[in-house]
Motif scaffolding. Structure first.
Motif, mmCIF file in Angstrom:
data_model
loop_
_atom_site.group_PDB
_atom_site.id
_atom_site.type_symbol
_atom_site.label_atom_id
_atom_site.label_comp_id
_atom_site.label_asym_id
_atom_site.label_seq_id
_atom_site.Cartn_x
_atom_site.Cartn_y
_atom_site.Cartn_z
ATOM 1 N N ARG A 72 31.277 9.189 65.354
ATOM 2 C CA ARG A 72 32.642 9.605 65.063
ATOM 3 C C ARG A 72 33.641 8.658 65.704
ATOM 4 N N GLN A 73 33.389 8.254 66.936
ATOM 5 C CA GLN A 73 34.311 7.354 67.615
ATOM 6 C C GLN A 73 34.459 6.027 66.864
ATOM 7 N N ALA A 74 33.367 5.524 66.316
ATOM 8 C CA ALA A 74 33.425 4.263 65.563
ATOM 9 C C ALA A 74 34.273 4.421 64.300
ATOM 10 N N LEU A 75 34.073 5.511 63.583
ATOM 11 C CA LEU A 75 34.833 5.747 62.361
ATOM 12 C C LEU A 75 36.295 6.045 62.678
ATOM 13 N N GLN A 76 36.535 6.814 63.729
ATOM 14 C CA GLN A 76 37.911 7.132 64.119
ATOM 15 C C GLN A 76 38.665 5.880 64.544
ATOM 16 N N ALA A 77 37.995 4.951 65.198
ATOM 17 C CA ALA A 77 38.638 3.689 65.589
ATOM 18 C C ALA A 77 39.107 2.924 64.355
ATOM 19 N N LYS A 78 38.299 2.916 63.295
ATOM 20 C CA LYS A 78 38.709 2.254 62.048
ATOM 21 C C LYS A 78 39.933 2.933 61.448
ATOM 22 N N ILE A 79 39.936 4.261 61.479
ATOM 23 C CA ILE A 79 41.064 5.026 60.933
ATOM 24 C C ILE A 79 42.330 4.722 61.713
ATOM 25 N N ASP A 80 42.254 4.783 63.045
ATOM 26 C CA ASP A 80 43.434 4.528 63.866
ATOM 27 C C ASP A 80 43.930 3.088 63.726
ATOM 28 N N ASP A 81 43.005 2.131 63.605
ATOM 29 C CA ASP A 81 43.399 0.737 63.381
ATOM 30 C C ASP A 81 44.170 0.604 62.074
ATOM 31 N N LEU A 82 43.678 1.264 61.046
ATOM 32 C CA LEU A 82 44.333 1.214 59.740
ATOM 33 C C LEU A 82 45.718 1.858 59.808
ATOM 34 N N LEU A 83 45.821 2.973 60.519
ATOM 35 C CA LEU A 83 47.101 3.681 60.623
ATOM 36 C C LEU A 83 48.091 2.954 61.530
ATOM 37 N N GLY A 84 47.573 2.194 62.493
ATOM 38 C CA GLY A 84 48.437 1.532 63.450
ATOM 39 C C GLY A 84 48.895 2.449 64.572
#
Length: 95
Positions: A72-84
C-alpha cells in the motif's frame, strides 16, 4: 469496534486518467485485506477535483496494518507524487 476512515484527495483534471488507474489498483488490493468491510467514493459537487473515500474497517488495528503495508505504501507514494500533495486521513470510531 468498527471504524470509518475518511480519505481526502485533490486532483487536477489532466491527471484524472492516470489517477483513476492507480485508485482502481488500490481498491482491488484493499478489498482483499483482513478487516476491510466496505468503501464508498464521492466527488465533491461544489469543488471539482476534490474527492472523499469513506472506508469501513472492523478495527483501527486492521486499518493500521493495511496503511503500513509495503504494497500500500508503494502505491500510495505513486498517488501522492501524481497529486503533488499528500493524501489526508481521518479515523472515526462508532460511539
Amino acid at each position: 469496534m468498527a471504524v470509518k476512515v475518511l480519505i481526502r484527495r485533490n486532483m487536477s483534471e489532466e491527471k484524472q486518467p492516470e489517477l483513476s488507474k492507480l485508485l482502481r489498483e488500490l481498491r482491488t488490493l484493499t478489498t482483499n485485506r483482513k478487516g476491510y468491510i466496505s468503501g464508498e467514493t464521492f466527488d465533491r459537487f461544489d469543488k471539482p477535483g476534490e474527492s472523499l473515500v469513506v472506508s469501513t474497517w472492523q478495527s483501527a488495528d486492521d486499518w493500521r496494518e493495511w496503511v503500513l503495508s509495503p504494497e500500500r505504501q508503494a502505491l500510495q507514494a505513486k498517488i501522492d507524487d501524481l497529486l503533488g500533495e499528500e493524501t489526508t486521513y481521518e479515523i472515526f470510531e462508532y460511539s
